[in-house]
Design an enzyme around this catalytic site. Structure first.
Site, PDB file in Angstrom:
ATOM      1  N   LYS A  14      88.685  53.041  55.500  1.00  0.00           N
ATOM      2  CA  LYS A  14      89.667  52.365  54.652  1.00  0.00           C
ATOM      3  C   LYS A  14      90.913  53.258  54.625  1.00  0.00           C
ATOM      4  O   LYS A  14      91.446  53.614  53.562  1.00  0.00           O
ATOM      5  CB  LYS A  14      89.064  52.150  53.254  1.00  0.00           C
ATOM      6  CG  LYS A  14      89.833  51.235  52.347  1.00  0.00           C
ATOM      7  CD  LYS A  14      89.632  49.771  52.647  1.00  0.00           C
ATOM      8  CE  LYS A  14      90.568  48.931  51.795  1.00  0.00           C
ATOM      9  NZ  LYS A  14      90.498  47.490  52.089  1.00  0.00           N
ATOM     10  N   TYR A  24      79.246  61.051  47.908  1.00  0.00           N
ATOM     11  CA  TYR A  24      77.908  61.507  47.521  1.00  0.00           C
ATOM     12  C   TYR A  24      77.860  63.026  47.378  1.00  0.00           C
ATOM     13  O   TYR A  24      76.785  63.610  47.342  1.00  0.00           O
ATOM     14  CB  TYR A  24      76.866  61.039  48.540  1.00  0.00           C
ATOM     15  CG  TYR A  24      76.607  59.548  48.522  1.00  0.00           C
ATOM     16  CD1 TYR A  24      77.482  58.665  47.913  1.00  0.00           C
ATOM     17  CD2 TYR A  24      75.491  59.017  49.135  1.00  0.00           C
ATOM     18  CE1 TYR A  24      77.257  57.303  47.907  1.00  0.00           C
ATOM     19  CE2 TYR A  24      75.248  57.650  49.141  1.00  0.00           C
ATOM     20  CZ  TYR A  24      76.138  56.798  48.524  1.00  0.00           C
ATOM     21  OH  TYR A  24      75.898  55.447  48.524  1.00  0.00           O
ATOM     22  N   ASP A  68      75.971  53.827  53.843  1.00  0.00           N
ATOM     23  CA  ASP A  68      74.836  53.434  53.010  1.00  0.00           C
ATOM     24  C   ASP A  68      74.830  51.914  52.842  1.00  0.00           C
ATOM     25  O   ASP A  68      73.817  51.236  53.042  1.00  0.00           O
ATOM     26  CB  ASP A  68      74.985  54.132  51.647  1.00  0.00           C
ATOM     27  CG  ASP A  68      73.717  54.098  50.831  1.00  0.00           C
ATOM     28  OD1 ASP A  68      72.694  53.609  51.348  1.00  0.00           O
ATOM     29  OD2 ASP A  68      73.740  54.556  49.676  1.00  0.00           O
ATOM     30  N   ASP A  78      86.323  46.390  54.999  1.00  0.00           N
ATOM     31  CA  ASP A  78      86.122  45.029  54.475  1.00  0.00           C
ATOM     32  C   ASP A  78      86.081  44.014  55.623  1.00  0.00           C
ATOM     33  O   ASP A  78      85.221  43.126  55.659  1.00  0.00           O
ATOM     34  CB  ASP A  78      87.172  44.657  53.410  1.00  0.00           C
ATOM     35  CG  ASP A  78      88.540  45.256  53.682  1.00  0.00           C
ATOM     36  OD1 ASP A  78      88.666  46.077  54.607  1.00  0.00           O
ATOM     37  OD2 ASP A  78      89.495  44.899  52.967  1.00  0.00           O
TER      38      ASP A  78
END
Ligand code: NAI
Length: 335
Positions: free
Chosen positions: A171, A124, A228, A204
Site C-alpha cells: 500500500k 506484528y 496473514d 486492495d
C-alpha cells in the site's frame, strides 16, 4: 539412527491434528524421535512461561519443529507464541502454498499460488502504547534488512521451484515510507533475478484480483499483516483452512504448521480436519529432503480425499479425525 525433531502439539484441536500427523509420518516411513513440549496457556497453568527457553533450545538444536495451533488470548494476557517463535528464531519467511485440488472444491480450478509473507516485523512487531487515554498507537516497523532478506528468499524459492513470477503486494501509495521501502527493496532484489518476472499490486486491488482471477498469479510477496490476511483468503479459494499448509523458514531453523488456529469451537469433538497439518508435514519432509516419504503422504491424501471421498465435516463429509487418519494410513500401507 532416526532424526530428532521438536513437536509442539499446541492446544484446542492441536493435539488431535498433531497426533494424526505424527501417525501418518510414521506410516510413511518417516521415523523421528520427537521432543514434545507444551506452550501457551497450558505452560502457564504449570507455572512455566508461555514459551519456555528449553523449547527454543530444542528447536535450535534440532533445526526443525512440527507445530500444532496455539491459542492467543485476545486483548490481554501473554503475547502470541506464534509471533514470539517467529521473532526469537528469526523465521523470517512464511511460505503458504494455495493450490486447487481437482475434485475437492471446484469453484476456483487451476489456482496454484505460493504466498511468501515477511514474518518478523510490520504491524506484528508488538510495539504498542497508549498515547493518552482513549488513543492507542501500534507501530509498523519495516526495515531494509528484513524486506531485502524476504525478497531474496522469494526469488530463490521461485528459481528452485520452477516458478516464473513474483508479485509484491503493498500500500505504498498511502504508506509511502514503510511500504515504499518494502517495494524499493523488492525492486532492487528483482534486478538480480532477470529470469523471474517481477511486478507489484496494491493490496486492495490484489484482493479483488484474487477473488476474480486467482489463476493469473504465481507467487505473492507481502509484509506481515497483509500476508496473514491474504494467505487466509487464498486458503479459502482452494478448500479452506482445513487443508491449508504453512512453513516458517529461517537461516538456522524451520517450524512447520497449518495456517488454521486452535478452532476452540470444535476442539475435543474429534471432528477436526488434520489435512492441513499433514500437508505441512509434507513441506517438512521436502525441507528434510525426504521426497519418497513426502510423496507417499501426498498420494494418500489425494486418494482418500478425492477418489474415496472420505472427508471430515468441514469438507462436507462425516469422517472423524481418527477415521480419516486411519484411511490415510491404510492407503499408505497398501500402496
Ligand atoms: P481458527 O482457524 O482456529 O478457526 C476458524 C474456523 O475454521 C472455525 O470455525 C474452525 O472450527 C474452523 N477450522 C479451523 N481449523 C480447522 C480444521 N483443521 N478442521 C476443521 N475446521 C477447522 O481461527 P480463530 O477462531 O480465529 O482462532 C482461534 C485461536 O487460534 C485464536 O486464539 C488464534 O489466535 C489462534 N490461532 C493460532 C494460529 C497458530 O497457532 N498458528 C493461527 C491462527 C489462529
Amino acid at each position: 539412527m532416526s532424526k530428532t525433531l521438536t513437536l509442539l502439539p499446541g492446544d484446542g484441536i492441536g493435539p488431535e491434528v498433531s497426533s494424526a500427523a505424527v501417525q501418518v509420518l510414521k506410516a510413511a516411513g518417516a521415523e523421528f524421535e520427537w521432543e514434545s513440549f507444551v506452550v501457551g496457556a497450558e505452560a502457564v497453568e504449570k507455572n512455566l512461561p508461555p514459551l519456555p527457553d528449553r523449547v527454543l533450545e530444542s528447536i535450535r538444536r534440532n533445526g526443525v519443529c512440527l507445530k500444532g495451533p496455539v491459542t492467543t488470548p485476545v486483548g490481554k494476557g501473554f503475547r502470541s507464541i506464534n509471533v514470539l517463535l517467529r521473532q526469537e528464531l528469526e523465521l523470517y519467511a512464511n511460505v503458504r502454498p494455495a493450490k486447487s485440488i481437482p475434485g475437492l472444491d471446484d469453484r476456483f480450478p487451476g489456482v496454484d499460488l505460493v504466498i511468501i509473507r515477511e514474518n518478523t516485523e510490520g504491524l506484528y512487531s508488538g510495539i504498542e502504547h497508549q498515547v493518552v487515554p482513549g488513543v492507542m498507537e501500534s507501530l509498523k516497523i519495516i526495515s531494509a534488512k528484513a524486506s531485502t532478506r524476504v525478497a531474496k528468499f522469494a526469488f530463490e524459492y521461485a528459481r528452485s521451484n520452477g516458478r516464473r513470477r513474483v508479485t509484491a503486494v503493498h500500500k505504498a501509495n498511502i504508506m509511502k515510507l514503510s511500504d515504499g521501502l518494502f517495494l524499493d527493496c523488492f525492486r532492487e532484489v528483482a534486478e538480480g533475478y532477470p529470469d523471474i518476472e517481477a511486478d507489484d499490486r496494491i493490496i486492495d486491488n490484489m484482493c479483488m484480483q484474487l477473488v476474480m482471477h486467482p489463476q493469473r498469479y504465481d507467487m505473492l510477496l507481502l509484509e506481515n499483516l497483509y500476508g496473514d490476511i491474504v494467505s487466509d483468503l487464498a486458503a479459502g479459494l482452494v478448500g479452506g483452512l482445513g487443508v491449508a499448509a504453512g512453513a516458517n523458514i529461517g537461516e538456522e531453523s524451520a517450524v512447520f504448521e497449518a495456517v488454521h488456529g486452535s478452532a476452540p469451537d470444535i476442539a475435543g469433538q474429534g471432528v477436526a480436519n488434520p489435512t492441513a497439518l499433514m500437508r505441512s508435514s509434507i513441506l517438512m519432509l521436502r525441507h528434510l529432503d525426504m521426497r519418497d516419504e513426502a510423496d507417499r503422504i501426498a498420494r494418500a491424501l489425494r486418494n482418500v480425499v478425492v477418489d474415496q471421498q472420505i472427508r471430515t465435516r468441514d469438507l462436507g463429509g462425516d469422517a472423524s479425525t481418527v477415521q480419516f487418519t486411519e484411511a490415510i494410513i491404510r492407503h499408505i500401507e497398501s500402496a
